[in-house]
Design an enzyme around this catalytic site. Structure first.
Site, PDB file in Angstrom:
ATOM      1  N   SER A 241      53.819   1.063  37.599  1.00 16.73           N
ATOM      2  CA  SER A 241      53.581   0.969  39.358  1.00 16.73           C
ATOM      3  C   SER A 241      55.143   0.900  39.822  1.00 16.73           C
ATOM      4  O   SER A 241      55.907   0.291  39.412  1.00 16.73           O
ATOM      5  CB  SER A 241      52.433  -0.095  39.647  1.00 16.73           C
ATOM      6  OG  SER A 241      52.478  -0.908  38.979  1.00 16.73           O
ATOM      7  N   CYS A 242      55.187   1.344  41.185  1.00 16.47           N
ATOM      8  CA  CYS A 242      56.248   1.059  42.290  1.00 16.47           C
ATOM      9  C   CYS A 242      55.190   0.945  43.176  1.00 16.47           C
ATOM     10  O   CYS A 242      54.226  -0.122  43.573  1.00 16.47           O
ATOM     11  CB  CYS A 242      56.928   1.955  41.835  1.00 16.47           C
ATOM     12  SG  CYS A 242      56.633   3.254  42.383  1.00 16.47           S
ATOM     13  N   GLY A 243      56.147   1.859  44.005  1.00 17.34           N
ATOM     14  CA  GLY A 243      55.948   1.203  45.200  1.00 17.34           C
ATOM     15  C   GLY A 243      54.312   1.948  46.036  1.00 17.34           C
ATOM     16  O   GLY A 243      53.842   1.852  46.604  1.00 17.34           O
ATOM     17  N   GLY A 245      54.676   5.228  43.943  1.00 20.45           N
ATOM     18  CA  GLY A 245      54.183   6.288  42.610  1.00 20.45           C
ATOM     19  C   GLY A 245      55.590   6.996  42.414  1.00 20.45           C
ATOM     20  O   GLY A 245      55.152   7.933  41.271  1.00 20.45           O
ATOM     21  N   TRP A 269      51.658  -0.132  44.594  1.00 17.42           N
ATOM     22  CA  TRP A 269      51.434  -0.938  45.790  1.00 17.42           C
ATOM     23  C   TRP A 269      50.538  -0.840  47.181  1.00 17.42           C
ATOM     24  O   TRP A 269      50.133  -1.324  47.717  1.00 17.42           O
ATOM     25  CB  TRP A 269      52.644  -1.801  46.272  1.00 17.42           C
ATOM     26  CG  TRP A 269      53.075  -2.509  46.922  1.00 17.42           C
ATOM     27  CD1 TRP A 269      53.185  -3.483  47.634  1.00 17.42           C
ATOM     28  CD2 TRP A 269      51.754  -4.536  46.089  1.00 17.42           C
ATOM     29  NE1 TRP A 269      52.670  -4.862  48.057  1.00 17.42           N
ATOM     30  CE2 TRP A 269      52.377  -5.294  47.546  1.00 17.42           C
ATOM     31  CE3 TRP A 269      51.452  -4.761  44.509  1.00 17.42           C
ATOM     32  CZ2 TRP A 269      51.586  -5.990  46.594  1.00 17.42           C
ATOM     33  CZ3 TRP A 269      50.492  -5.763  44.239  1.00 17.42           C
ATOM     34  CH2 TRP A 269      50.686  -6.940  45.685  1.00 17.42           C
TER      35      TRP A 269
END
Length: 282
Positions: A241-243, A245, A269
């Site tokens: 995951s990240c901010g 995608g 996120w």
């Protein structure tokens, strides 16, 4: 004719040698965070690899949800990539002008819809230019092709799955945001009501898998060292995951180079921080 390659990346030299091959299609997937104030489509028009079409991850997306560039329905993806001249049977080479954002995302998208003949240009447009290779400012003539999607659910995770995994711990969740954002000490580039990370997540910033000078993906052995230092077990299932995608796919690409297929939490996120009751660690 198949031009499949054993690595998920190709060099500028490889692409130059195969640029005229009848089944090769080149895709410019350059994307910038809105906070950077750069226009990726305008930069494409100013100069791109000959024959490349422009892939906009904010346009080829699910427009029914209030989240950025979420994976679109399969029929929308098929229609839009077909309109770009990208079809089944093509060897697709994706690049960008911004450190694998969003060429790695587009690589993942094609695989999520069952098209595995897709690779990423290592070092992107910057490496192509550094080697003195040609660019052009005219888009290729339009040509429609048929793309038949075959959805690969193994590569995608949603909120409910990640929430259930907080309790089960069956899959390792790897968050690739910078460490300060992961810890909740720095703001997100887009408004988020809470800061921090999903409980139990590990942190491997996407920048850690890139060569700091040439902006290419690190060699496999160095990647293994970075992954191990982050506490990631390559023998166990991994979700990245990240901010929102995008940069998650850079680490997924690096893991694929190591022989590991990771899933992407598409909402990342941007979604988790907005869901009432979602647990957060700071």
């Amino acid at each position: 004719m198949s031009l499949s390659v054993p690595d998920p990346l190709v060099t500028a030299a490889w692409l130059a040698d195969h640029l005229a091959a009848p089944d090769v299609r080149v895709v410019d997937a350059t994307w910038f965070l809105p906070t950077l104030g750069r226009d990726a489509r305008a930069e494409y028009r100013a100069g791109h690899i000959p024959g490349a079409v422009f892939f906009d991850i904010d346009e080829i997306a699910d427009r029914s949800v209030d989240l950025p560039h979420m994976l679109p329905p399969s029929e929308r993806f098929a229609a839009q990539v077909g309109a770009l001249g990208l079809g089944n049977g093509h060897q697709i080479v994706v690049y960008d002008g911004n450190d694998f954002a969003a060429s790695a995302r587009v690589w993942w998208m094609f695989r999520a819809f069952g098209h595995d003949d897709v690779v990423v240009l290592d070092g992107g447009l910057g490496q192509w230019r550094r080697e003195g290779r040609p660019v052009e400012d005219l888009p290729p003539p339009p040509r429609n092709r048929v793309f038949v999607p075959r959805v690969n659910r193994v590569l995608v995770r949603d909120f409910d799955h990640v929430l259930a995994n907080v309790a089960s711990g069956h899959e390792q969740l790897v968050d690739v945001r910078p460490a300060a954002r992961f810890r909740g000490e720095a703001p997100e580039p887009r408004p988020c009501p809470i800061a921090g990370h999903v409980p139990g997540a590990l942190n491997l910033p996407a920048s850690e898998v890139l060569d700091p000078v040439h902006r290419t993906l690190l060699p496999a052995e160095t990647l293994r060292e970075r992954v191990a230092a982050a506490g990631i077990d390559l023998a166990r299932p991994i979700v990245v995951s990240c901010g929102s995608g995008v940069t998650a796919c850079i680490v997924a690409l690096a893991l694929f180079r190591l022989g590991v297929t990771a899933a992407i939490y598409d909402g990342s996120w941007a979604e988790w921080s907005q869901r009432p009751g979602a647990p957060v660690t700071r």
